[in-house]
Design an enzyme around this catalytic site. Structure first.
Site, PDB file in Angstrom:
ATOM      1  CD  GLU A   1      -1.166   5.176 122.239  1.00 48.25           C
ATOM      2  OE1 GLU A   1      -0.543   5.941 123.006  1.00 48.25           O
ATOM      3  OE2 GLU A   1      -1.647   5.555 121.153  1.00 48.25           O
TER       4      GLU A   1
ATOM      5  CD  GLU B   1       1.428  10.316 122.183  1.00 47.05           C
ATOM      6  OE1 GLU B   1       0.601  10.080 121.291  1.00 47.05           O
ATOM      7  OE2 GLU B   1       1.430   9.753 123.296  1.00 47.05           O
TER       8      GLU B   1
END
Length: 283
Positions: free
Chosen positions: A147, A241
């Site tokens: 990420e 998320e």
């Protein structure tokens, strides 16, 4: 595609007390969950994997580099080795869990800065470590989805131009990038252009609103995100998320001090409807 949810909205460590909410996610139509692997032993994740099998949820994981003492891109070989051992532990836990992908910013410690961007040596050390990790992951049926973060959380990987170059540098079929719309909203001038730059390097798509709350309630243009992603041919994990009222493991770096959604029922149900409808409309 498969719809998932990052369980950091519940806790940094998923235990028996969370199983009722996991069953609720299955009932709402989620295909899987993204399990935080921030602490604990592989035995715990083996237990959790069994529970997820019984519920019928697939799984990925998210992990971080916990401190500057275990940094896989450090110039100090002792610290670098400790970072590699930490990544071995994260992979052990993911294997025990039965995960399909390991995501998260497992490149450099969150919230730690050097005063500059990544050096050539740091990029070299990182690529060597992640290539070796991808080798072992692929042997266990897992791929990596590293990420990127915004510049206020890391200096190592911020933009899709950097991410694409790093994918090419690692040069392993099991190494990909977790594209996160929250971080890209800060760093990119155009999310569709950023997605095209990453191209086939996407491993997981994180759907995260500009305030990290419920997607669709903020100002990110998710219609253009979904269209751009679908145009690349991506058909993998599309994972929500959103963060709760404070995560001890991450709050100091992410500055999440307050609730960002009214309740879990609203978060769970509204988000999956938004994601599935947005993906379908982008066809």
């Amino acid at each position: 595609m498969q719809v998932g949810i990052n369980l950091l909205c519940l806790s940094g460590f998923i235990e028996e007390q969370h199983l009722g909410q996991l069953r609720q996610l299955k009932d709402l139509g989620y295909d899987g969950v993204e399990v935080p692997v921030l602490r604990g032993a592989p035995e715990h994740y083996a237990w959790l994997g069994g529970q997820l099998d019984a519920i019928g949820l697939r799984r990925t994981t998210t992990s971080v580099i916990p401190s500057a003492d275990a940094n896989p891109v450090s110039s100090d070989p002792t610290i670098r080795h400790a970072g590699q051992q930490h990544l071995d532990w994260a992979l052990d836990c993911a294997i025990a869990l039965g995960a399909e992908s390991i995501g998260g910013p497992f490149h450099a410690p969150i919230g730690q800065f050097t005063g500059a961007g990544p050096t050539e040596d740091e990029l070299k050390y990182g690529a060597e470590t992640h290539h070796a990790m991808a080798d072992r992951a692929s042997a266990n049926g897992i791929y990596l989805s590293l990420e990127h973060l915004n510049r206020f959380e890391t200096y190592f990987l911020n933009t899709m131009e950097q991410a694409r170059a790093y994918v090419d540098r690692v040069d392993h079929p099991a190494f990909r990038i977790m594209y996160d719309t929250f971080h890209a909203n800060i760093e990119e001038k155009s999310q569709p252009r950023a997605i095209r730059t990453l191209g086939d390097g996407m491993g997981v798509l994180h759907i995260s609103e500009n305030d990290r709350g419920i997607p669709g309630r903020g100002h990110i243009n998710f219609a253009e995100v979904f269209s751009a992603v679908r145009a690349t041919g991506y058909d993998g994990w599309v994972t929500l998320e959103a963060f709760g009222a404070g995560l001890p493991e991450l709050a100091a770096a992410t500055r999440v001090w307050r609730p960002l959604f009214p309740d879990f029922d609203t978060l769970f149900s509204e988000s999956i409807t938004f994601i599935r409808n947005g993906w379908a409309e982008a066809a």
